[in-house]
Write an enzyme that holds these catalytic residues in place. Structure first.
Site, PDB file in Angstrom:
ATOM      1  CG  HIS A   1      -1.847   7.897  -2.503  1.00 26.38           C
ATOM      2  ND1 HIS A   1      -1.050   7.391  -3.497  1.00 26.38           N
ATOM      3  CD2 HIS A   1      -1.253   7.544  -1.330  1.00 26.38           C
ATOM      4  CE1 HIS A   1      -0.022   6.767  -2.957  1.00 26.38           C
ATOM      5  NE2 HIS A   1      -0.122   6.836  -1.643  1.00 26.38           N
TER       6      HIS A   1
ATOM      7  N   GLY B   1       3.727   0.118  -2.664  1.00 28.37           N
ATOM      8  CA  GLY B   1       3.640  -0.150  -4.087  1.00 28.37           C
ATOM      9  C   GLY B   1       4.992  -0.143  -4.765  1.00 28.37           C
TER      10      GLY B   1
ATOM     11  CB  ALA C   1      -0.920   0.009   1.216  1.00 31.39           C
ATOM     12  CB  SER C   2       1.083   4.283   0.384  1.00 29.32           C
ATOM     13  OG  SER C   2       1.510   5.612   0.218  1.00 29.32           O
ATOM     14  CG  MET C   3       7.386   4.206  -0.591  1.00 25.21           C
ATOM     15  SD  MET C   3       8.332   5.445   0.295  1.00 25.21           S
ATOM     16  CE  MET C   3       9.936   4.691   0.295  1.00 25.21           C
TER      17      MET C   3
END
Length: 404
Positions: free
Chosen positions: A380, A239, A235-237
């Protein structure tokens, strides 16, 4: 999608807190009543009001628990956890209130877990000369057939990002949905996140195959984890972290970038390439001075400067080199497992065009899902419509793992 604030950073963090209502981690009314008392860019007011709400909801949970009202207590503990997490979010790393508020977020989360019908195990994953804390969720008793044999489940390993904590991933990654579909789940804090950062000072590192490797070693010892069906959900970074790990470990059967995070430098420079080029070649003292000046007028810039210094252990000048290390350009062609890339057309952190570079660079089969504004999922990590995002994620996983 605008919730309350004109400032994008404050508004997005409000949306983030509210979005966990999908899994009982928030009530929109509590969130809106809280931010109503916070001024634009008021960091102190942000902490005060969210902490006040968290304390009140935690007291509701304790009162309900004393009266043996387990469901009411569980929901209130989950919400209090989220509100403590949100209160802590903008505090400076050395603020003496940060650690106690973080500990309260963990305590209330764990109190809620103790009231779930599905047993949860707190785990410590061996990592270098320490351990990484996490939680192991299994959808049902391993000996569910009553024949003395243990059942194994396809497993989702949830990875956080630049500012998440393991406990938050219960909501952000839809652990409850995964359990309903028959997946076991492991969520944990890595270096630069949660407890390792706050309690041990472990900074972020780009080579997350070195982090995920020990995690997969740990899963090999779990008889209720199916080692042939392991998915990484970043999730998020995360990714970036999840695909990076998938490129270096063939034990990963599937990878989900939620959202995509192909190249941090390209993401930060997108749309302002000329300015980025000037900053890239300016003396370090000038870069640090400009960053400090900008942080005085832009709440988002102030938070990013402070959090980057904490997570990466760098000043603004050194950050120019650090973020370049967080790129999948040189490793994406080693990702051979099926990969799902999620993106939002309104994402204010990771520009949409980068997701097309990402899927084109991957060697294995890829699926791309771009969420639109009209779906309420364009931001996001699709905050604002986690039900839609998690439906896409776990439907895709069901298709990948069926018959395996």
């Amino acid at each position: 999608m605008n919730v309350h604030f004109e400032d994008a950073t404050f508004d997005y963090q409000t949306l983030r807190a509210m979005s966990y209502a999908t899994y009982g981690g928030a009530e929109p009314g509590e969130c809106l009543a809280t931010v109503e008392n916070i001024g634009e860019g008021d960091f102190e007011g942000w902490f005060t009001e969210w902490r006040r709400t968290a304390d009140r909801v935690a007291e509701t949970a304790r009162t309900a628990l004393d009266g043996r009202h387990r469901e009411t207590a569980r929901g209130a503990f989950f919400r209090a956890h989220n509100y403590y997490r949100t209160a802590e979010f903008f505090l400076d790393s050395d603020d003496p209130r940060r650690l106690p508020t973080y500990e309260r977020s963990r305590e209330t989360f764990r109190s809620a877990l103790g009231l779930l019908d599905t047993p949860t195990q707190q785990v410590e994953i061996p990592y270098e000369d320490t351990t990484l804390p996490g939680y192991w969720f299994v959808p049902e008793a391993s000996d569910n057939d009553g024949d003395g044999t243990e059942k194994s489940f396809p497993t989702v390993v949830c990875l956080g990002g630049f500012d998440s904590i393991a406990e938050e991933l219960y909501f952000l990654c839809g652990v409850a949905t995964a359990l309903e579909r028959g997946y076991s789940c492991l969520v944990f804090d890595g270096p630069g996140q949660g407890a390792p950062l706050r309690l041990e000072g472990l900074r972020a590192r780009p080579d997350w195959e070195a982090v995920v490797g020990p995690v997969l070693d740990f899963l090999e010892e779990k008889s209720d984890a199916n080692e042939t069906r392991i998915a990484l959900l970043g999730a998020s970074m995360g990714g970036y972290y999840a695909p990076r790990a998938a490129a270096g470990d063939d034990r990963v059967s599937a990878c989900i970038a939620f959202d995509h995070c192909f190249d941090l430098w390209s993401a930060s420079a997108h749309g302002q390439e000329r300015i980025a080029n000037i900053v890239d070649h300016a003396p370090g003292a000038v870069v640090n001075a400009l960053a400090s000046f900008g942080a005085r007028f832009d709440p988002g810039a102030r938070w990013q400067l402070e959090n980057s210094s904490w997570v990466f252990g760098t000043d603004a000048a050194a950050l120019r080199r650090t973020v370049r290390e967080y790129s999948l350009r040189d490793v994406a062609d080693r990702i051979t497992c099926p990969t799902l890339a999620l993106a939002g057309e309104d994402d204010h952190l990771i520009p949409l065009p980068l997701v097309y570079e990402f899927v084109d660079a991957i060697a294995g089969p890829t699926t791309l899902r771009v969420f639109r504004t009209e779906e309420g999922a364009g931001e996001h990590c699709q905050l604002g419509n986690l039900s839609l995002a998690h439906g896409e994620i776990y439907d895709w996983l069901d298709d990948r793992f069926s018959g395996v």
